[in-house]
Scaffold this active site. Structure first.
Site, PDB file in Angstrom:
ATOM      1  N   GLU A  93     -12.165  12.340  -9.666  1.00 27.77           N
ATOM      2  CA  GLU A  93     -11.675  13.668  -9.280  1.00 27.77           C
ATOM      3  C   GLU A  93     -10.479  14.073 -10.136  1.00 27.77           C
ATOM      4  O   GLU A  93     -10.363  15.225 -10.579  1.00 27.77           O
ATOM      5  CB  GLU A  93     -11.257  13.672  -7.815  1.00 27.77           C
ATOM      6  CG  GLU A  93     -12.386  13.653  -6.809  1.00 27.77           C
ATOM      7  CD  GLU A  93     -11.862  13.572  -5.386  1.00 27.77           C
ATOM      8  OE1 GLU A  93     -10.651  13.345  -5.220  1.00 27.77           O
ATOM      9  OE2 GLU A  93     -12.658  13.718  -4.452  1.00 27.77           O
ATOM     10  N   SER A 152       0.832  -1.194   0.000  1.00 29.31           N
ATOM     11  CA  SER A 152       0.000   0.000   0.000  1.00 29.31           C
ATOM     12  C   SER A 152       0.871   1.251   0.000  1.00 29.31           C
ATOM     13  O   SER A 152       1.540   1.526  -0.987  1.00 29.31           O
ATOM     14  CB  SER A 152      -0.969  -0.030   1.189  1.00 29.31           C
ATOM     15  OG  SER A 152      -1.938   0.981   1.075  1.00 29.31           O
ATOM     16  N   HIS A 186      -3.847  -0.731  -4.642  1.00 26.86           N
ATOM     17  CA  HIS A 186      -5.304  -0.945  -4.511  1.00 26.86           C
ATOM     18  C   HIS A 186      -5.964  -0.681  -5.871  1.00 26.86           C
ATOM     19  O   HIS A 186      -7.073  -0.156  -5.949  1.00 26.86           O
ATOM     20  CB  HIS A 186      -5.918   0.008  -3.470  1.00 26.86           C
ATOM     21  CG  HIS A 186      -5.369  -0.106  -2.092  1.00 26.86           C
ATOM     22  ND1 HIS A 186      -5.779  -1.060  -1.189  1.00 26.86           N
ATOM     23  CD2 HIS A 186      -4.425   0.635  -1.444  1.00 26.86           C
ATOM     24  CE1 HIS A 186      -5.127  -0.900  -0.039  1.00 26.86           C
ATOM     25  NE2 HIS A 186      -4.294   0.114  -0.173  1.00 26.86           N
TER      26      HIS A 186
END
Length: 724
Positions: free
Chosen positions: A161, A143, A193
């Site tokens: 976004e 991560s 992810h």
């Protein structure tokens, strides 16, 4: 071409550097990834919980995970609170040299960089890590520990976004936040992810801003294992390779065209010198009898939703190349009216799609697909149409033709009352019965025919199953008979089987077109239980509320989580779920709406019905309880963090006789419904139980702003409590 094993041996002999870049949510039982890290590190590793906000707890948990896989492991006490001293500590430097390999946990990648770079200069601890790495040690990270490995580093922002707003320097503003990483991985930009959180849009925007030609999107519980200039993929899913070397852009910056996208799966490998993916030994070409799709997806899923891009690629891999080589998905930002569309193409001779069929389920590899990302500002009318997801439109829509969604089977408790409600709507007309959702269609159809007869209704078994749909679709007399029916009953059961029957090989079957013709004439479509969910454009296909809250959306039933797939699409107004009370499904309905950027969820209670007209814009409740309307219009959602957060979700109980007008958001009450507040409390209690069953700190369910018939829900559930 030499196989990966030969190239890896060559890289190791040449002293190639070793990395384990892990996409997050590394599960303790991932034997493959821990085993590879054990091999690459010699079984000795030093853990840095530097990225975490709770380094002591995360460090201890991560240490225990490594110990369970046979590592010699210690935790390095270096975090944002003590970095000014610890990053220069000779004792830590000695430990790095002694262990030779390091592992960075998840959290905030900026904390790693800020701890190891002081005033822009490398600290002695970072220098020691680079020296150990240069001697053949492993640098691993999950991560945040993966994000910091590339030079240009993504710090935050969602795909939508990023596409809509571009770069930002304000962490509180929408857009893509960029920084500078530590550069251990020099072959391109890394994102993590990736498939689970739909991050293609933000990776492309980040790559363009940094001038990077290659991007590596690594999914959860999956590792990119680098040895020199070769890498292998191991884990639950795989790695998306984004190649912008041939990209074309327009002058306004609205389109990124002609880039290449590949999916490299568990067991596949990548030649990092040529930046080319290669299938593993288990992969093979798709056989003719395995071709499953002949037409683009019927649903309009959020292309930046969880696993939506993966599902689109898998569909093309299994597509008939003579009929189906291109598909697309979209995501709409309702606040700005900007729509992002991703198109994938599998051109013959340029692209390759391969599969493996182990007992655990289908695995796929997709190489060198042509892709484009287009950003377009929609007119107000087009944005409203896009947001409304108007559903199945091959035939003209009859606004008075009802869809009757039953929250439970008419064969169970309260089924007689449900069928009497159907009789009031259908009258004495003939009802065609389709039991394609059942594993025993003949028996199920016979049971429903008897139930219809007891309720004074006339039914006929149409004999449509997943095995007969092609035969029936080729019979014009049978299709005309279906088109002349007064109603069609789609029996409950497995909604995936029902969709695969109606959308046979991805195409609208002749049976489905005949049903649409009947519905356009005014015939009612009756869908109990799982069949009710199948009528949505976006269908909940499996998973409990607890799984949805813990894991979010998954791609198929073989993985834990909420399974979202395309539905038949007659109901364009929202996502439908059923058996809401006894099965405790409010949580998964809220998650589905949030993840798929869908405003309305329609949770039909047991022994109850929803009569939808005006293409689903008008919903009338019948039966014992009615339904619960989930409205996310004013909600605040956090989908890209390590917690699922949904605030200000409005829940409204629409009781028997009440009508919900989704065009205006108004609920027209027939009579006071004294049971409604009790029902809300019961559903909230079930939801709290599902959250509490996780045992996760910070989990919270709260009903507030309560009226007699509605309430506002705040829901928070950590998905990766520590994300090691």
């Amino acid at each position: 071409m030499a196989p990966w094993s030969v190239l890896a041996e060559r890289a190791a002999a040449a002293g190639g550097k070793r990395l384990a870049v892990i996409g997050g949510r590394l599960e303790d039982d991932n034997v493959a990834v821990y085993g590879e890290m054990h091999r690459l590190s010699g079984g000795r590793i030093l853990v840095f919980p530097t990225a975490s906000g709770e380094p002591a707890e995360v460090g201890a948990e991560t240490r225990n995970a490594f110990l369970s896989h046979g590592f010699e492991v210690e935790v390095c006490d270096l975090h944002e609170g003590n970095a000014a001293r610890a990053a220069f500590d000779p004792g830590i430097i000695e430990k790095i040299a002694a262990f030779g390999s390091v592992y960075f946990t998840g959290g905030d990648q900026a904390k790693i960089v800020d701890a190891l770079l002081r005033d822009g200069a490398e600290t002695p601890v970072l220098a020691a890590i680079r020296a150990a790495h240069g001697r053949g040690g492993l640098v691993a990270g999950s991560s945040a520990g993966a994000a910091m490995m590339s030079g240009p580093m993504i710090l935050g922002g969602t795909s939508l976004e990023s596409v809509v707003h571009g770069l930002t320097s304000d962490p509180e503003a929408p857009g893509l936040l960029m920084g500078t990483g530590l550069g251990f991985f020099g072959f391109g930009m890394v994102d993590q992810h990736f498939i689970k959180r739909g991050r293609l849009g933000r990776l492309i925007v980040g790559m363009q801003s940094a001038g990077a030609r290659w991007g590596f999107g690594i999914d959860e519980n999956t590792a990119l294992l680098v040895e020199g200039d070769v890498a292998r993929v191991r884990g639950e899913y795989g790695v998306m390779l984004v190649d912008l070397r041939r990209r074309k852009t327009d002058a306004e910056g609205r389109a990124v065209q002609e880039f290449r996208l590949s999916y490299v799966d568990d067991g596949d490998w990548i030649d990092l010198r040529k930046l080319r993916g290669h299938p593993g030994a288990a992969k093979r070409r798709v056989r003719k009898r395995e071709l499953a799709y002949r037409a683009p997806a019927n649903s309009r899923r959020n292309v930046f939703g969880a696993y939506a891009l993966y599902d689109l690629m898998a569909r093309l891999v299994l597509g008939d190349p003579a009929h189906y080589t291109e598909d697309r998905g979209e995501a709409l930002d309702v606040r700005t009216g900007i729509n992002a569309a991703v198109t994938l193409e599998k051109p013959p001779r340029l692209s390759r799609g391969l599969i493996a069929t182990p007992e655990t389920g289908l695995r796929m590899t997709a190489l060198n697909f042509r892709a484009e990302l287009v950003r377009e500002h929609l007119s107000e009318a087009r944005a409203a149409d896009r947001a409304g997801r108007r559903g199945w439109s091959a035939e003209s829509v009859n606004p008075g033709a009802p869809l009757i969604l039953l929250g439970s089977s008419p064969l169970g408790e309260g089924g007689g009352d449900l069928l009497r409600a159907v009789r009031d709507l259908v009258g004495n007309g003939e009802i065609g019965v389709i039991a394609a959702a059942s594993a025993e269609p003949a028996r199920t159809a016979a049971d429903h025919l008897r139930a219809l007869e007891r309720a004074g209704l006339r039914g006929i078994d149409l004999g449509v199953t997943i095995d007969t749909v092609e035969y029936v679709s080729a019979d014009p007399d049978q299709l005309n008979r279906i088109a002349e029916l007064d109603a069609v009953l789609l029996c409950g059961g497995n909604q995936i089987r029902l969709v695969e029957t109606m959308l046979h090989r991805g195409e609208e079957s002749g049976v489905l077109r005949a049903i649409a013709r009947a519905h356009a004439r005014g015939a009612a479509l009756i869908a109990p239980s799982g069949a009710a969910a199948a009528l949505s454009s976006v269908m909940i296909a499996g998973g409990s509320s607890e799984e949805a809250l813990r894991y979010g959306v998954t791609s198929d039933l073989g993985h834990p989580g909420l399974v979202i797939q395309e539905g038949i699409g007659f109901l364009g107004a929202g996502i439908v779920d059923q058996n809401l009370i006894s099965s405790g499904r409010l949580g998964r309905l809220v998650v589905a709406c949030a993840e798929e950027n869908e405003r309305f969820g329609i949770g039909v209670c047991e022994e109850s019905a929803v009569v939808a007209t005006a293409n689903g814009a008008r919903l009338e409740a019948r039966g014992r309880h009615g339904f619960v309307l989930v409205d996310t219009a004013a909600s605040a959602l956090e989908l890209q963090s390590d917690s699922f957060v949904a605030k200000d979700i409005r829940l409204t109980v629409v009781g028997p006789g009440d009508v919900a007008d989704l065009a205006t958001g108004e609920v027209i009450r027939a009579i006071p419904c004294a049971a409604s507040p009790t029902l809300l409390e019961r559903l909230a209690a079930n939801l709290a139980r599902d959250v509490d069953s996780r045992g996760a700190r910070g989990a919270r369910v709260r009903l507030h702003s309560r009226g007699t018939l509605s309430a506002v829900l705040d829901l928070e559930s950590p998905r990766d409590e520590y994300d090691a």
